[in-house]
Scaffold this motif. Structure first.
Motif, PDB file in Angstrom:
ATOM      1  N   ALA A 238      -8.361   0.905   0.349  1.00 31.81           N
ATOM      2  CA  ALA A 238      -7.665   0.801   1.638  1.00 31.81           C
ATOM      3  C   ALA A 238      -8.022   1.915   2.617  1.00 31.81           C
ATOM      4  CB  ALA A 238      -6.146   0.785   1.417  1.00 31.81           C
ATOM      5  N   CYS A 239      -8.398   3.103   2.112  1.00 28.36           N
ATOM      6  CA  CYS A 239      -8.523   4.265   3.001  1.00 28.36           C
ATOM      7  C   CYS A 239      -9.944   4.504   3.498  1.00 28.36           C
ATOM      8  CB  CYS A 239      -8.002   5.533   2.324  1.00 28.36           C
ATOM      9  SG  CYS A 239      -9.100   6.213   1.046  1.00 28.36           S
ATOM     10  N   PHE A 240     -10.960   3.990   2.821  1.00 36.60           N
ATOM     11  CA  PHE A 240     -12.360   4.119   3.224  1.00 36.60           C
ATOM     12  C   PHE A 240     -12.858   5.565   3.242  1.00 36.60           C
ATOM     13  CE2 PHE A 240     -13.579  -0.214   4.499  1.00 36.60           C
ATOM     14  CZ  PHE A 240     -12.340  -0.827   4.410  1.00 36.60           C
TER      15      PHE A 240
ATOM     16  N   MET B 265      -7.910   2.534  -4.030  1.00 36.05           N
ATOM     17  CA  MET B 265      -7.638   1.091  -4.085  1.00 36.05           C
ATOM     18  C   MET B 265      -8.297   0.309  -2.960  1.00 36.05           C
ATOM     19  SD  MET B 265      -3.576   0.889  -3.142  1.00 36.05           S
ATOM     20  CE  MET B 265      -3.542  -0.750  -2.422  1.00 36.05           C
TER      21      MET B 265
ATOM     22  N   ARG C 253      -4.765   1.200   8.653  1.00 37.85           N
ATOM     23  CA  ARG C 253      -3.891   1.101   7.480  1.00 37.85           C
ATOM     24  C   ARG C 253      -3.191   2.419   7.198  1.00 37.85           C
ATOM     25  NH1 ARG C 253      -8.259  -2.301   6.196  1.00 37.85           N
ATOM     26  NH2 ARG C 253      -7.672  -4.352   5.422  1.00 37.85           N
ATOM     27  N   PHE C 254      -3.893   3.554   7.487  1.00 40.94           N
ATOM     28  CA  PHE C 254      -3.300   4.839   7.135  1.00 40.94           C
ATOM     29  C   PHE C 254      -2.744   5.607   8.314  1.00 40.94           C
ATOM     30  CE2 PHE C 254      -3.617   5.597   2.617  1.00 40.94           C
ATOM     31  CZ  PHE C 254      -4.313   4.475   2.228  1.00 40.94           C
TER      32      PHE C 254
ATOM     33  N   LEU D  49     -16.589   6.343   0.991  1.00 40.68           N
ATOM     34  CA  LEU D  49     -17.852   5.689   1.343  1.00 40.68           C
ATOM     35  C   LEU D  49     -19.050   6.483   0.824  1.00 40.68           C
ATOM     36  CD1 LEU D  49     -17.136   4.608   5.037  1.00 40.68           C
ATOM     37  CD2 LEU D  49     -16.878   3.254   2.956  1.00 40.68           C
TER      38      LEU D  49
ATOM     39  N   GLN E 276       0.870  -1.169   0.000  1.00 44.82           N
ATOM     40  CA  GLN E 276       0.000   0.000   0.000  1.00 44.82           C
ATOM     41  C   GLN E 276       0.912   1.225   0.000  1.00 44.82           C
ATOM     42  OE1 GLN E 276      -1.653  -0.321   4.369  1.00 44.82           O
ATOM     43  NE2 GLN E 276      -0.978   1.794   4.033  1.00 44.82           N
TER      44      GLN E 276
ATOM     45  N   PRO F  76     -12.823   2.736  10.074  1.00 44.23           N
ATOM     46  CA  PRO F  76     -12.969   1.703   9.055  1.00 44.23           C
ATOM     47  C   PRO F  76     -11.676   1.299   8.348  1.00 44.23           C
ATOM     48  CG  PRO F  76     -14.085   3.741   8.403  1.00 44.23           C
ATOM     49  CD  PRO F  76     -13.681   3.908   9.818  1.00 44.23           C
ATOM     50  N   CYS F  77     -10.665   2.151   8.252  1.00 43.68           N
ATOM     51  CA  CYS F  77      -9.451   1.736   7.546  1.00 43.68           C
ATOM     52  C   CYS F  77      -8.606   0.796   8.407  1.00 43.68           C
ATOM     53  CB  CYS F  77      -8.629   2.926   7.047  1.00 43.68           C
ATOM     54  SG  CYS F  77      -7.328   3.521   8.138  1.00 43.68           S
TER      55      CYS F  77
END
Lengths: 463, 100
Positions: B60-62, B58, A416-417, B65, A117, A412-413
């Motif tokens: 991953a970041c949402f 992609m 990841r970020f 929505l 990522q 929700p991520c």
């Protein structure tokens, strides 16, 4: 879908496609699942199925993937597109969501090839509409034939930054400025890796060609950019930064950020695979043996997910894992496995030779890894770097505890970020090395699933 | 903000955004369609009602929505546009207030 597979490959990028095909060639019963609607992963996304009339504007490395994807399509392998893995445990039980239906199945071996990522690049204002990743820009080109209409500012560091700048120039996009955040001292520190990099001199020449083309197009370039900030009212309107001791401001409605890519470890971590911190690459990597097998017996990681090495190395890496699985399941003997892997490993060495130089040259500055207080670190829950530093002062000891203090990482991520940034802040504020920091635990569901879908999970053995 | 380059599939589809009819290229994700329409912001956050738009494209970041054909919280970058699709921006701060 079947109740159990001998080998389940997760991810249809170069590593996954190569692993699945080579294992199948030796007789292993394989299925490949991938979240995207077409194979190719991110790097070869839409290479044979996209709307762009002229894909050559994306460069030779992209077009290289076309025969790979087509070979995969014609391989006759069981392939499930639009399938997300929402559950994986150390007993190799897998939960998959496809077309709104959830399935639980098992596998004797799993190869996680979910790739990388973008490294989060938090700057003040990065949450504004109009700020995106460079990867997003590439995906829009590849999968939607969309390019910036009124110009774009590119900011960051790394080969992909140069690549998208070049691709945008081919597409006739106006690059208002290229803000290179590569720290000034990096080249000197990277020079000692240059001799080894000459074993992969094609990569070096490629980079030089990109830089030359960008300069030739008279793209305004700023070097050693720092104190980058994005601002605007309800959407991006300007970018501010410092370069060569001067402050600058550029009006723009579109900013694309990129500071390299890092392994996507989410699924491997859910299966309790151990990870190690790579000081050279400034990221976590799964602990793997020569074949890609993790600390969790039967779970392999292949491709960029095992450590950033690029698309060509990923394909070779996938072959090595696929061979090992064929060996472990008894389809080939130990001697054949080693013999078949040997030329693949040799080819891989060449592609890996460029990495130490790239990793050192493009090493990210501390001020981006652990950003200023007014930077939003957790975009989902809107927690700032200052909020994190404040709870550390109150005694919060690590990222998982920070979840309880602030909700940082609970959006929700699933971290990841924000995970990598939160870890860096903790390490610096508490004076610890990254090895001593315990990152966010990864718990299922790993991808969105409704309660209704969960409740109706088909235990495939029952059907 | 984004323009369409020469494409092998130039047809446009008729869809609805917040009840208004709009036209977007077929074969692209809902998130890409929103960028084509310059429809940012596509969402307001639950914590502060701040404006957001697609970020990583992609999955991953949402950030992307949206409510799609009545289903809330869909990652717009993972859903392909179809003719007649009904897309709505989510105001997640309002939604949280209603629930409480």
């Amino acid at each position: 879908m079947k109740q159990e597979y001998q080998l389940l490959v997760i991810g249809a990028g170069p590593a996954g496609m190569a692993a699945a095909q080579i294992a199948a060639r030796h007789g292993v019963e394989v299925a490949l699942v991938d979240e995207q609607p077409q194979p190719g992963g991110q790097i070869y996304r839409n290479v044979d199925s996209g709307p762009l009339a002229d894909v050559s504007m994306l460069g030779k490395d992209y077009v290289f993937g076309k025969p790979l994807v087509q070979a995969f399509r014609h391989s006759g392998l069981e392939y499930h597109a639009g399938a997300s893995v929402w559950y994986l445990d150390k007993n190799l039980q897998v939960g998959i969501l496809k077309d709104g239906e959830s399935y639980q199945l098992g596998a004797q071996r799993i190869i996680v090839a979910t790739g990388a990522q973008e490294r989060p690049m938090p700057i003040p204002g990065w949450q504004l509409p109009g700020v995106m990743t460079a990867g997003a820009g590439q995906i829009l080109l590849k999968s939607a034939a969309l390019a910036p209409e009124d110009g774009v500012v590119l900011a960051g560091s790394g080969p992909l930054m140069l690549l998208i700048a070049w691709q945008y120039l081919q597409a006739g996009v106006r690059i208002r400025a290229l803000l290179d955040t590569t720290p000034r001292g990096n080249l000197l520190k990277a020079l000692r890796h240059l001799p080894r990099a000459f074993a992969a001199s094609d990569y070096l020449f490629k980079g030089l060609r990109l830089v030359t083309a960008i300069r030739h197009a008279r793209t305004p370039c700023y070097k050693a950019v720092s104190e980058l900030r994005a601002g605007g009212d309800e959407r991006l309107q300007w970018v501010e930064f410092k370069a060569a001791g001067k402050s600058h401001r550029i009006d723009t409605q579109l900013l694309m950020l990129h500071q390299g890519v890092i392994p996507d470890l989410h699924i491997a971590q859910a299966a309790s695979c151990e990870t190690d911190w790579s000081e050279a690459q400034q990221c976590w990597r799964p602990r793997i043996d020569d074949w890609g097998e993790t600390s969790q017996s039967g779970v392999f990681v292949s491709g960029d997910g095992a450590g950033i090495s690029g698309a060509r190395a990923a394909d070779l890496n996938g072959q090595i894992a696929g061979l090992r699985v064929a060996r472990q399941l008894g389809f080939i003997d130990e001697a054949s496995c080693n013999r078949l892997a040997q030329p693949v490993r040799r080819a891989q060495q060449r592609h890996l030779a460029i990495r130490p130089f790239l990793d050192a040259y493009y090493r990210v500055a501390d001020s981006f890894l652990a950003p200023p207080d007014d930077t939003m670190v957790c975009r989902c829950e809107e927690i700032s770097a200052g909020d994190i530093r404040a709870v550390i002062e109150l005694g919060c000891i690590g990222p998982n505890q920070a979840k309880a203090f602030t909700r940082c990482g609970m959006g929700p991520c699933q971290g990841r970020f924000c995970g990598s940034t939160v870890e860096q802040i903790f390490a610096r504020e508490r004076g610890l090395s990254m090895r001593d920091i315990c990152g966010y635990s990864a718990r299922p569901p790993l991808k969105p699933i409704t309660l209704g879908q969960l409740a109706k999970t088909k235990n495939v053995e029952e059907t | 903000m984004f323009r369409r380059l020469t494409s092998s599939s130039p047809e446009l589809l008729a869809i609805e955004l917040d009840g208004e009819p709009v036209s977007v290229p077929g074969g692209i994700s809902v998130a890409a369609a929103m960028l084509y329409l310059d429809a940012s912001p596509t969402r307001q956050t639950p914590v502060s009602g701040s404006p957001r738009a697609p970020f990583c494209m992609m999955g991953a970041c949402f950030e992307c929505l949206m409510e799609i054909d009545g289903n809330p919280d869909q990652r717009a970058c993972q859903v392909e546009v179809t003719a007649g699709m009904r897309i709505k921006r989510q105001n997640e701060a309002d939604h949280c207030e209603q629930v409480w």
